[in-house]
Write an enzyme that holds these catalytic residues in place. Structure first.
Site, short mmCIF file in Angstrom:
data_model
loop_
_atom_site.label_atom_id
_atom_site.label_comp_id
_atom_site.label_asym_id
_atom_site.label_seq_id
_atom_site.Cartn_x
_atom_site.Cartn_y
_atom_site.Cartn_z
N ASP A 38 -31.91 28.98 2.74
CA ASP A 38 -30.43 29.52 2.74
C ASP A 38 -29.73 29.04 4.10
N LEU A 86 -30.75 28.73 -6.65
CA LEU A 86 -29.46 29.69 -6.77
C LEU A 86 -28.31 29.35 -5.87
N ALA A 87 -28.86 28.45 -4.74
CA ALA A 87 -27.87 28.18 -3.48
C ALA A 87 -26.59 27.66 -4.19
N SER A 90 -19.90 29.75 -4.59
CA SER A 90 -19.79 30.56 -5.88
C SER A 90 -18.37 31.03 -6.41
N THR A 135 -24.08 29.01 -14.79
CA THR A 135 -23.02 30.03 -15.19
C THR A 135 -22.40 29.56 -16.45
N ASP A 136 -21.80 30.56 -16.93
CA ASP A 136 -20.88 30.53 -18.22
C ASP A 136 -19.75 29.87 -18.27
N GLU A 137 -19.25 29.67 -16.82
CA GLU A 137 -18.27 28.97 -16.76
C GLU A 137 -18.03 27.56 -16.94
N TYR A 160 -15.09 24.73 -9.16
CA TYR A 160 -16.38 25.30 -9.05
C TYR A 160 -17.23 25.09 -10.30
N LYS A 164 -20.65 23.11 -11.05
CA LYS A 164 -21.81 23.54 -11.53
C LYS A 164 -22.25 22.93 -12.90
N ASP A 290 -1.02 34.32 -10.22
CA ASP A 290 -2.06 33.99 -11.09
C ASP A 290 -2.90 32.93 -10.50
N PRO A 292 -4.54 29.38 -10.60
CA PRO A 292 -4.64 28.41 -11.28
C PRO A 292 -5.68 27.86 -12.25
P1 NAD Z 1 -23.24 33.92 -3.48
O1 NAD Z 1 -22.05 33.34 -3.07
O2 NAD Z 1 -23.48 35.53 -3.39
O3 NAD Z 1 -24.55 33.43 -2.60
C1 NAD Z 1 -24.63 32.07 -2.45
C2 NAD Z 1 -25.98 31.78 -1.47
O4 NAD Z 1 -26.22 30.30 -1.26
C3 NAD Z 1 -25.58 32.36 -0.16
O5 NAD Z 1 -26.64 33.15 0.45
C4 NAD Z 1 -25.32 31.13 0.85
O6 NAD Z 1 -25.43 31.38 2.35
C5 NAD Z 1 -26.20 30.34 0.09
N1 NAD Z 1 -25.91 28.55 0.30
C6 NAD Z 1 -24.50 28.05 -0.01
N2 NAD Z 1 -24.45 27.06 0.40
C7 NAD Z 1 -25.61 26.51 0.78
C8 NAD Z 1 -26.31 25.31 1.36
N3 NAD Z 1 -25.55 24.22 1.27
N4 NAD Z 1 -27.64 25.43 1.38
C9 NAD Z 1 -28.44 26.62 1.44
N5 NAD Z 1 -28.09 27.73 1.12
C10 NAD Z 1 -26.49 27.70 0.74
O7 NAD Z 1 -23.51 33.60 -5.14
P2 NAD Z 1 -24.07 34.56 -6.22
O8 NAD Z 1 -22.86 35.19 -6.77
O9 NAD Z 1 -25.41 35.11 -5.82
O10 NAD Z 1 -24.63 33.30 -7.08
C11 NAD Z 1 -25.98 32.66 -7.12
C12 NAD Z 1 -26.11 31.68 -8.10
O11 NAD Z 1 -25.65 32.17 -9.50
C13 NAD Z 1 -25.13 30.43 -7.96
O12 NAD Z 1 -25.65 29.35 -8.32
C14 NAD Z 1 -23.96 30.82 -9.13
O13 NAD Z 1 -23.09 29.73 -9.40
C15 NAD Z 1 -24.91 31.56 -10.15
N6 NAD Z 1 -23.95 32.54 -10.86
C16 NAD Z 1 -23.49 33.48 -10.40
C17 NAD Z 1 -23.02 34.63 -11.18
C18 NAD Z 1 -21.98 35.72 -10.65
O14 NAD Z 1 -21.56 36.34 -11.61
N7 NAD Z 1 -22.27 35.84 -9.24
C19 NAD Z 1 -22.96 34.32 -12.51
C20 NAD Z 1 -23.59 33.42 -13.20
C21 NAD Z 1 -24.16 32.36 -12.12
O1 DAU Z 2 -18.89 34.04 -15.20
C1 DAU Z 2 -19.74 33.69 -14.31
C2 DAU Z 2 -19.01 33.35 -13.06
O2 DAU Z 2 -18.31 34.85 -12.71
C3 DAU Z 2 -19.80 32.95 -11.79
O3 DAU Z 2 -20.22 31.93 -12.00
C4 DAU Z 2 -18.98 33.13 -10.47
O4 DAU Z 2 -19.84 32.89 -9.45
C5 DAU Z 2 -18.47 34.31 -10.04
O5 DAU Z 2 -17.66 34.20 -9.16
C6 DAU Z 2 -17.72 34.79 -11.36
O6 DAU Z 2 -16.34 33.97 -11.62
P1 DAU Z 2 -14.83 34.67 -11.83
O7 DAU Z 2 -13.94 33.81 -11.44
O8 DAU Z 2 -15.12 35.36 -13.45
O9 DAU Z 2 -15.15 36.01 -10.94
P2 DAU Z 2 -14.09 36.79 -9.95
O10 DAU Z 2 -14.85 38.07 -9.38
O11 DAU Z 2 -13.68 35.96 -8.83
O12 DAU Z 2 -12.92 37.19 -10.95
C7 DAU Z 2 -13.12 37.84 -11.95
C8 DAU Z 2 -11.79 38.13 -12.78
O13 DAU Z 2 -10.86 39.08 -12.02
C9 DAU Z 2 -11.14 36.78 -13.09
O14 DAU Z 2 -10.45 36.76 -14.20
C10 DAU Z 2 -10.05 36.60 -11.82
C11 DAU Z 2 -9.61 38.14 -11.54
N1 DAU Z 2 -9.42 38.52 -10.33
C12 DAU Z 2 -10.26 38.03 -8.97
C13 DAU Z 2 -10.02 38.50 -7.91
C14 DAU Z 2 -11.20 38.18 -6.78
C15 DAU Z 2 -8.16 39.15 -10.05
O15 DAU Z 2 -7.21 39.64 -10.70
N2 DAU Z 2 -8.06 39.46 -8.52
C16 DAU Z 2 -8.66 39.32 -7.60
O16 DAU Z 2 -8.46 39.40 -6.46
#
Ligand code: NAD
Ligand code: DAU
Length: 352
Positions: A38, A86-87, A90, A135-137, A160, A164, A290, A292
């Protein structure tokens, strides 16, 4: 003499989901030697792993996956037999401000790992695995109806999700071209302890506690499918051990909520826990500009993982949210550490 344990590389293990994956694998599988690579970006925090940092099968490697030489050197030294990758950068909002950072880590970093894995094992991939967490995105956005299936065409809308999607394509292409044994999973929105407070749920909890405005993007009628992080970890464990190679699995909570409904629910739960009069925190809700390219709706069809691997989410949303709020209330120090410095700067710039 002790038999050599299987070396497994987990990237991004100091982040939100990664730290839960590391904790789970280190505790449940003492026969694995777990290496956490990490870079400790703003989102990575070793405090997330305090409780397991002294375990003898856990090792931390600080480094950036976009550094080719470092990645190759680590693979030569430790000969990782499996990778759980996972890195990543995000956060969607950050990707709008700085897309190249997402290209560097999410695309270049993934390719570096694939190349290093290939160069160590190309002559014998037997028993090896490259597991890419996505991710589902990548599927883009849904209308009012329908669900994302594994066969849904990719249509990413943010830098993003484009990064991915690109990394998913590279993993799949390395499987076709170089026969790399891989699996990919695409998961919906996770929530739970240790999530960085730039994301919706912890941001709202943190602001409720601090009596700060709750910034809801647009009209708040955007829908996400929420999954408790430990249910994602269980799915990752199953996929890692039982998935068919070169397959993709969708993971989701069958738990759709409009953002505004979710924020209302968080306000009410938090008011109860904080001993505030019901309705107090809802007054903090503020509709702001909103995002973008904001995706309208995500929802996952998880039939494949349910039928093939017997996975199902086990934590109800009420239970998961309640546990999550409790955790943030009990871990204020963690919040203070993680939200100081750079994050304050980001918050001011993004929300003003
Ligand atoms: P996060 O942002 O909390 O953590 C990311 C980690 O990766 C951090 O510890 C960061 O230090 C490390 N990192 C970032 N850039 C790096 C680099 N260049 N080299 C080494 N380490 C690096 O992310 P998260 O929410 O835990 O997501 C983890 C994975 O799961 C991601 O691949 C994300 O796309 C995927 N994912 C997340 C969600 C979600 O809801 N959070 C959902 C589906 C998939
Ligand atoms: O679907 C999986 C993804 O979910 C992961 O791949 C991403 O890493 C993770 O960040 C997440 O993406 P979203 O964009 O869906 O998550 P976020 O928490 O940023 O936003 C969730 C919803 O809430 C989205 O519709 C935007 C809205 N939002 C978010 C923030 C930060 C707000 O309305 N206000 C806010 O301040």
């Amino acid at each position: 003499m002790k038999e050599k344990n299987k070396p497994i590389l987990i990237t991004g293990g100091a982040g939100f989901i990664g730290s839960h994956v590391i904790r789970h694998f280190v505790k449940k599988y003492p026969v694995y030697e777990i290496y956490n690579l990490d870079a400790l970006t703003y989102a990575g925090n070793l405090e997330n792993l305090k409780d397991i940092e002294d375990k003898s099968n856990y090792h931390f490697l600080k480094g950036d996956i976009s550094d080719v030489d470092l990645v190759n050197q680590l693979f030569r030294k430790y000969r990782f037999e499996a990778v759980i990758h996972l890195a990543a950068e995000s956060h969607v909002d950050r990707s709008i401000k700085d897309p190249l950072a997402f290209v560097r880590t999410n695309i270049n970093g993934t390719i570096n790992l694939l190349n290093a894995f290939k160069s160590i094992w190309a002559n014998n991939f037997e028993g090896k695995l490259f597991y890419h967490i996505s991710t589902d995105e990548v599927y883009g956005t849904l209308g009012e109806t329908g669900l994302f299936k594994e066969t849904t065409p990719y249509s990413p809308n943010s830098p993003y999700s484009a990064s991915k999607a690109s990394s998913d394509h590279f993993v799949r292409a390395y499987g076709e071209t170089f026969d790399i044994p891989y699996v990919i999973s695409n998961c919906s929105n996770n929530y739970g302890p240790y999530q960085f407070p730039e994301k919706l749920i912890p941001l709202m909890i943190n602001n409720i506690v601090e009596n700060k405005e709750l910034p809801v993007y647009g009209d708040g009628n955007y829908t996400r499918d929420w999954l408790f992080v430990l249910d994602h970890v269980k799915a990752i464990d199953l996929i890692f051990h039982k998935a068919e190679l070169k397959e993709t699995y969708n993971i989701g909570g069958l738990n759709e909520w409009k953002n505004i409904e979710l924020v209302n629910m968080l306000c009410d739960l938090a008011d109860e826990k904080l001993g505030r009069e019901n309705g107090t925190s809802r007054k903090l809700i503020t509709f702001v500009k909103d995002r973008p390219g904001h995706d309208k709706r995500y929802a996952i069809d998880a039939t494949k993982i349910e039928e093939k691997l017997g996975w199902k989410p086990s934590v109800t949303f009420e239970e998961g949210l309640s546990k999550t709020i409790d955790w943030y209330l009990e871990n204020k120090k963690w919040l203070v550490h993680i939200t100081s410095g750079d994050y304050l700067e980001y918050y001011r710039e993004h929300y003003n």
